[in-house]
Motif scaffolding. Structure first.
Motif, PDB file in Angstrom:
ATOM      1  N   GLU A  94       0.828  -1.212   0.000  1.00 17.63           N
ATOM      2  CA  GLU A  94       0.000   0.000   0.000  1.00 17.63           C
ATOM      3  C   GLU A  94       0.859   1.258   0.000  1.00 17.63           C
ATOM      4  N   THR A  95       2.062   1.155   0.584  1.00 20.97           N
ATOM      5  CA  THR A  95       2.947   2.319   0.672  1.00 20.97           C
ATOM      6  C   THR A  95       4.220   2.089  -0.136  1.00 20.97           C
TER       7      THR A  95
ATOM      8  N   GLU B 241       1.635   6.737   0.568  1.00 21.97           N
ATOM      9  CA  GLU B 241       0.729   5.769  -0.044  1.00 21.97           C
ATOM     10  C   GLU B 241       0.789   5.814  -1.573  1.00 21.97           C
TER      11      GLU B 241
END
Length: 305
Positions: free
Chosen positions: A117-118, A128
């Motif tokens: 996600e990051t 992000e």
């Protein structure tokens, strides 16, 4: 908000790729930039012998051999994961029949090739993935792991369209839809290139797999060892084309998956000969591995193919 991560020796991270397993020639022609034509049969690079031979069948799932090998994230123990150069190395080395990669959505809806996600773990940035748009994505650079064999340049993670254009029709692909909101967009990219029988679309959610099937895609469903304890995979056989099972699952759970009536059952994420031999002995017909080069060499030396 994207933040810089201070790292020493950043300049030294940019280097020429050295492919140490089989030493293919430098990337030229389609591999160097322009999207390739979509041939109807496998054409290994000139002078290159594929350790796992496909033959000359059309490049759809129908051409897969009885036991298929998948380069997970391109082969994350051997190449920078989810990178164009890593995927190209796995393809040119010929140690897998399928290339796997992960997908996420940017803020503007652009599907890109990325797992987390990051950005923090695998790039020189933080923040992000969904906080960036396509223009900002141009400034992202992957940070290859020091432990990888060879020397790898820092490069921008590709978009899904770029990977489909590079490899579509040349090898079967497997993409995980990390963000199910992007499934319609992914379906459009796959259909526009005539790759609906050449790309598995993966998810951990049976409902996402059902949606993929309804969109005319090849639906893949992965399940953890814990999930497999209570799963009843026969319930999914009408819409799941590939069941992707955790090799750490109990023998009984793997056998139940194999007997579910789903056409293909492949095991993830295998890294040793013993893990491979166990899942094949229990009836799985595919191996998803972070080390396709090493397992392919073992198979050549006489291990079970």
């Amino acid at each position: 908000m994207v933040t810089r991560i201070a790292l020493t020796g950043l300049a030294s991270a940019v280097s020429v790729v050295s492919l140490t397993l089989t030493g293919p020639a430098p990337l030229t022609g389609p591999a160097a930039g322009a999207a390739p034509a979509l041939p109807g049969s496998i054409r290994p690079p000139a002078g290159h012998t594929r350790p796992l031979e496909w033959g000359t069948g059309p490049l759809t799932v129908a051409a897969l051999p009885r036991i298929a090998y998948v380069a997970h994230r391109g082969g994350a123990r051997e190449v920078p994961e989810n990178s164009m150069t890593g995927l190209m190395a796995a393809y040119e080395r010929g140690t897998a029949h399928v290339l796997d990669f992960d997908t996420r959505l940017l803020r503007d809806g652009t599907p890109v090739v990325f797992h987390d996600e990051t950005l923090n773990r695998t790039t020189y940035l933080g923040g992000e993935v969904r906080g960036l748009d396509a223009r900002e994505w141009q400034g992202v650079r992957l940070r290859p792991k020091d432990a990888l064999p060879g020397s790898w340049r820092s490069e921008r993670p590709p978009t899904v369209a770029e990977v489909l254009d590079r490899f579509g029709g040349r090898i079967v692909l497997m993409l995980e839809a990390k963000d199910p909101r992007g499934l319609d967009r992914l379906a459009g990219l796959i259909r526009a290139r005539g790759l609906t029988r050449s790309v598995f679309v993966n998810s951990n959610d049976p409902e996402v797999a059902r949606r993929a099937h309804r969109l005319g895609l090849l639906a893949q469903l992965w399940r953890s060892a814990r999930q497999l304890r209570t799963d009843r995979p026969e319930r999914w056989r009408s819409y799941v084309d590939l069941l992707d099972v955790d090799h750490r699952a109990r023998d009984a759970d793997l056998v139940r998956a194999v007997r579910s009536g789903i056409g293909r059952v492949w095991a993830h994420t295998v890294v040793t000969d013993a893990q491979r031999d166990r899942v094949l002995a229990l009836g799985c017909d595919g191996v998803i591995t972070d080390a396709p080069g090493r397992l392919a060499r073992a198979a050549q030396r006489g291990a079970r193919p």
